[in-house]
Design an enzyme around this catalytic site. Structure first.
Site, PDB file in Angstrom:
ATOM      1  N   LYS A 278       0.984  -1.382   0.046  1.00  0.00           N
ATOM      2  CA  LYS A 278      -0.108   0.045  -0.017  1.00  0.00           C
ATOM      3  C   LYS A 278       0.905   1.203   0.076  1.00  0.00           C
ATOM      4  CE  LYS A 278       0.705   1.453   4.468  1.00  0.00           C
ATOM      5  NZ  LYS A 278       1.357   2.764   4.795  1.00  0.00           N
ATOM      6  N   ASN A 345       3.843   8.798   2.937  1.00  0.00           N
ATOM      7  CA  ASN A 345       4.267   8.679   1.747  1.00  0.00           C
ATOM      8  C   ASN A 345       3.150   9.494   0.585  1.00  0.00           C
ATOM      9  OD1 ASN A 345       6.289   6.406   1.304  1.00  0.00           O
ATOM     10  ND2 ASN A 345       4.842   5.527   2.945  1.00  0.00           N
ATOM     11  N   GLN A 373       8.888   4.831   3.399  1.00  0.00           N
ATOM     12  CA  GLN A 373       8.793   3.317   3.253  1.00  0.00           C
ATOM     13  C   GLN A 373       8.622   2.827   1.633  1.00  0.00           C
ATOM     14  OE1 GLN A 373       9.535   0.775   6.470  1.00  0.00           O
ATOM     15  NE2 GLN A 373      10.834   2.585   5.857  1.00  0.00           N
TER      16      GLN A 373
HETATM   17  N1  LIG Z   1       4.841   5.976  11.399  1.00  0.00           N
HETATM   18  C1  LIG Z   1       3.510   5.336  11.064  1.00  0.00           C
HETATM   19  O1  LIG Z   1       2.507   5.857  11.075  1.00  0.00           O
HETATM   20  C2  LIG Z   1       3.608   4.125  10.871  1.00  0.00           C
HETATM   21  C3  LIG Z   1       4.670   3.224  10.327  1.00  0.00           C
HETATM   22  N2  LIG Z   1       4.708   1.942   9.997  1.00  0.00           N
HETATM   23  C4  LIG Z   1       5.748   1.097   9.736  1.00  0.00           C
HETATM   24  O2  LIG Z   1       6.468   1.134  11.002  1.00  0.00           O
HETATM   25  C5  LIG Z   1       7.782   0.813  10.427  1.00  0.00           C
HETATM   26  C6  LIG Z   1       8.799   1.654  11.561  1.00  0.00           C
HETATM   27  O3  LIG Z   1       8.236   3.193  11.130  1.00  0.00           O
HETATM   28  P1  LIG Z   1       8.526   4.269  12.306  1.00  0.00           P
HETATM   29  O4  LIG Z   1       8.606   3.869  13.725  1.00  0.00           O
HETATM   30  O5  LIG Z   1       7.508   5.255  11.900  1.00  0.00           O
HETATM   31  O6  LIG Z   1       9.922   4.988  11.951  1.00  0.00           O
HETATM   32  P2  LIG Z   1      10.287   6.215  11.548  1.00  0.00           P
HETATM   33  O7  LIG Z   1      10.068   6.648  10.073  1.00  0.00           O
HETATM   34  O8  LIG Z   1       9.900   7.233  12.572  1.00  0.00           O
HETATM   35  O9  LIG Z   1      11.886   6.217  11.304  1.00  0.00           O
HETATM   36  C7  LIG Z   1      12.856   6.742  12.438  1.00  0.00           C
HETATM   37  C8  LIG Z   1      13.474   5.758  13.105  1.00  0.00           C
HETATM   38  O10 LIG Z   1      14.517   4.973  12.538  1.00  0.00           O
HETATM   39  C9  LIG Z   1      15.698   4.857  13.230  1.00  0.00           C
HETATM   40  N3  LIG Z   1      16.826   4.977  12.527  1.00  0.00           N
HETATM   41  C10 LIG Z   1      17.509   5.891  11.876  1.00  0.00           C
HETATM   42  N4  LIG Z   1      18.648   5.443  11.445  1.00  0.00           N
HETATM   43  C11 LIG Z   1      18.769   4.035  11.584  1.00  0.00           C
HETATM   44  C12 LIG Z   1      19.756   3.113  11.660  1.00  0.00           C
HETATM   45  N5  LIG Z   1      20.987   3.153  11.019  1.00  0.00           N
HETATM   46  N6  LIG Z   1      19.604   1.796  12.247  1.00  0.00           N
HETATM   47  C13 LIG Z   1      18.603   1.466  12.835  1.00  0.00           C
HETATM   48  N7  LIG Z   1      17.537   2.648  13.070  1.00  0.00           N
HETATM   49  C14 LIG Z   1      17.616   3.626  12.593  1.00  0.00           C
HETATM   50  C15 LIG Z   1      15.583   6.138  14.053  1.00  0.00           C
HETATM   51  O11 LIG Z   1      16.467   6.064  15.039  1.00  0.00           O
HETATM   52  C16 LIG Z   1      14.059   6.170  14.423  1.00  0.00           C
HETATM   53  O12 LIG Z   1      13.795   5.232  15.437  1.00  0.00           O
HETATM   54  C17 LIG Z   1       8.159   1.192   9.042  1.00  0.00           C
HETATM   55  O13 LIG Z   1       8.250   0.054   8.111  1.00  0.00           O
HETATM   56  C18 LIG Z   1       6.621   1.886   8.613  1.00  0.00           C
HETATM   57  O14 LIG Z   1       6.319   1.639   7.528  1.00  0.00           O
HETATM   58  C19 LIG Z   1       3.424   1.127  10.264  1.00  0.00           C
HETATM   59  C20 LIG Z   1       2.273   1.618  10.779  1.00  0.00           C
HETATM   60  C21 LIG Z   1       2.288   3.474  10.820  1.00  0.00           C
HETATM   61  O1  LIG Z   2       1.197   2.868   7.583  1.00  0.00           O
HETATM   62  C1  LIG Z   2       0.870   3.638   7.766  1.00  0.00           C
HETATM   63  C2  LIG Z   2      -0.534   4.019   8.291  1.00  0.00           C
HETATM   64  O2  LIG Z   2      -1.385   2.895   8.386  1.00  0.00           O
HETATM   65  C3  LIG Z   2       1.622   5.189   7.740  1.00  0.00           C
HETATM   66  O3  LIG Z   2       1.898   5.247   6.275  1.00  0.00           O
HETATM   67  P1  LIG Z   2       3.242   6.337   5.843  1.00  0.00           P
HETATM   68  O4  LIG Z   2       4.289   5.623   6.293  1.00  0.00           O
HETATM   69  O5  LIG Z   2       2.832   6.832   4.545  1.00  0.00           O
HETATM   70  O6  LIG Z   2       2.869   7.391   7.002  1.00  0.00           O
END
Ligand SMILES: NC(=O)C1=CN([C@@H]2O[C@H](COP(=O)(O)OP(=O)(O)OC[C@H]3O[C@@H](n4cnc5c(N)ncnc54)[C@H](O)[C@@H]3O)[C@@H](O)[C@H]2O)C=CC1
Ligand SMILES: O=C(CO)COP(=O)(O)O
Length: 421
Positions: A278, A345, A373
């Site tokens: 997605k 995104n 991502q």
């Molecule tokens: N943010 C959102 O709304 C949502 C995100 N996701 C998914 O969750 C997963 C994690 O996303 P987020 O927590 O939002 O991350 P984020 O987009 O906030 O990324 C920042 C994170 O990456 C880390 N980082 C940076 N360089 C790094 C390195 N070299 N090694 C390890 N970590 C490093 C930072 O320390 C920080 O914790 C992704 O796959 C995303 O698609 C899923 C649902 C919602």
């Molecule tokens: O996965 C997400 C909502 O379910 C967040 O998507 P984005 O990484 O595009 O913000």
């Protein structure tokens, strides 16, 4: 050595990652470990990729007279009980401990929740090899796929294989900040544990039910590429009987909150693919919205997108994936809708078209270290589709890649979706 009584030990949980979603899930989990003290140790370790952070002047935590300059993010999180960089303004439960030492954070943890941008997972797993308890179980909250020379792999599988553990998946329509603010949402958790984990059967008729996990479907495609990989082949160390079973009801207790409703399924492949793919569709939706083409154009991209998600699953993972996971669960169509409305995104793709700037520049400017991502997933999926000679069968995924590459313009999306006409 004397065997301990059943349920005499509790599960220890570590969140591997601490970004926008990582910290949000740590909050959800810590609320639940406190509530279900019979099953879980209260303290939740959260591994933080250490960095120095300066509290911004507009933060309520900024104190001009006593400002210490940039400080370690872990010290800020543990001192303020807030992730001031990646989840500002959200108070965190005090039973979350931010830990910069990955190996120390996972020590004795029986449940590892992987939640970090997908580009960092391979290296993180390498550092974890041999450092976790052999009977640990994992849940991947990562939205992405791992593409290598040998094929296209789900993170739940690649984590499981690298660490020799079982790994399920959590994914849903979950913009992190909204979940952190305790606004109502739903999510899907796929967990098809090995039978010895589950003294209580998983619900009959659950989509994808298969205690062994997903099975490899395609092994021979063009080019000698193996195609989609899916394990279920890890030699698992049984969960000792001293620990509470990790059947669906107990896994649910780790994630379900009054504001965050969890639906348990067994389709790990569908849940993982929905979350990964997605993000490509959200870029496409952002492109057409950036052109000012309105809601019909966005709906068209979303419709084609969900069809390509299902087709990708069915083509490369066969019967291991359930169409219903995409059409009925939060991780499918609901995540597509939320991501194409307010996801990062979508927003960055829209700004990139409106401003005529590369999306990487917008990501850098807008996201304060958070990571898109969809861009890397679009490249990874394209490299896989090219290897197996199926680019044309996924015109939207291919169009998004071609636009990111600068080979086509967003205005060409209708023509790219209609190439055979
Ligand atoms: N943010 C959102 O709304 C949502 C995100 N996701 C998914 O969750 C997963 C994690 O996303 P987020 O927590 O939002 O991350 P984020 O987009 O906030 O990324 C920042 C994170 O990456 C880390 N980082 C940076 N360089 C790094 C390195 N070299 N090694 C390890 N970590 C490093 C930072 O320390 C920080 O914790 C992704 O796959 C995303 O698609 C899923 C649902 C919602
Ligand atoms: O996965 C997400 C909502 O379910 C967040 O998507 P984005 O990484 O595009 O913000």
């Amino acid at each position: 050595m004397a065997t301990l009584a059943p349920n005499s030990k509790k599960h220890k949980v570590c969140i591997v990652g601490s970004g926008n979603w990582g910290t949000t899930i740590a909050k959800v989990v810590a609320e639940n470990t406190a509530q279900h003290a019979d099953l879980f140790e209260q303290e939740v370790q959260m591994w933080v990729f250490q960095e120095q952070y300066q509290i911004p002047k507009d933060s309520k935590h900024f104190d001009e007279k006593n400002d210490k300059g940039p400080q370690k993010l872990t010290e800020l999180i543990n001192g303020l009980h807030e992730n001031v960089k990646y989840l500002p303004g959200i108070p965190l439960p005090k039973n979350i401990v931010a830990n910069p030492d990955l190996v120390d954070a996972v020590k004795d943890a029986t449940i590892l929740v992987f939640n970090l941008p997908h580009q960092f997972i391979a290296k993180t797993c390498e550092q974890l090899q041999g450092k976790i308890v052999p009977y640990a179980r994992g849940i991947s909250c990562i939205k992405g796929v791992a593409v290598s020379e040998s094929g296209c792999e789900l993170f739940s599988d690649s984590i499981g294989q690298k660490l020799g553990i079982y790994c399920g998946a959590l994914s849903g329509a979950n913009i992190a900040t909204e979940v952190a603010q305790e606004k109502f949402s739903e999510t899907t958790v796929a967990y098809a544990p090995p039978s010895q984990d589950s003294q209580q059967p998983t619900p009959a008729g659950t989509p994808g039910a298969s205690p062994k996990g997903s099975q490899l479907d395609l092994t021979k495609l063009n080019d000698g590429v193996k195609g989609a990989k899916s394990s279920g082949k890890v030699n698992l160390t049984p969960l000792p009987s001293e620990y509470p079973s990790l059947h669906h009801a107990n896994v649910k207790k780790l994630f379900h909150r009054p504001y965050f409703h969890v639906h348990l399924v067994n389709d790990v492949v569908g849940v993982s693919l929905g979350g990964a793919l997605k993000n490509i569709v959200a870029l496409g939706a952002g492109f057409v919205d950036g052109l000012g083409w309105g809601d019909n154009a966005k709906a068209a991209v979303m419709r084609v997108g969900i069809m390509e998600e299902v087709k990708f699953g069915k083509t490369f993972f066969g019967d291991s994936v359930q169409t219903e996971t995409f059409t009925e669960q939060s991780c499918g169509v609901a995540d597509l809708i939320t991501s194409c409305s307010g996801g990062r995104n979508f927003r960055c793709a829209k700004m990139s078209v409106k401003e005529g700037k590369p999306i990487g520049e917008i990501e850098e400017r807008e996201l304060n270290g958070q990571k898109l991502q969809g861009t890397s997933t679009a490249y990874e999926v394209n490299s896989f589709l090219r290897k197996v000679g199926k680019e044309k069968e996924f015109p939207l995924f291919t169009a998004v890649y071609l636009i990111l590459e600068g080979k086509h313009k967003p205005e060409e999306i209708p023509a790219l979706l209609n190439a055979d006409a």
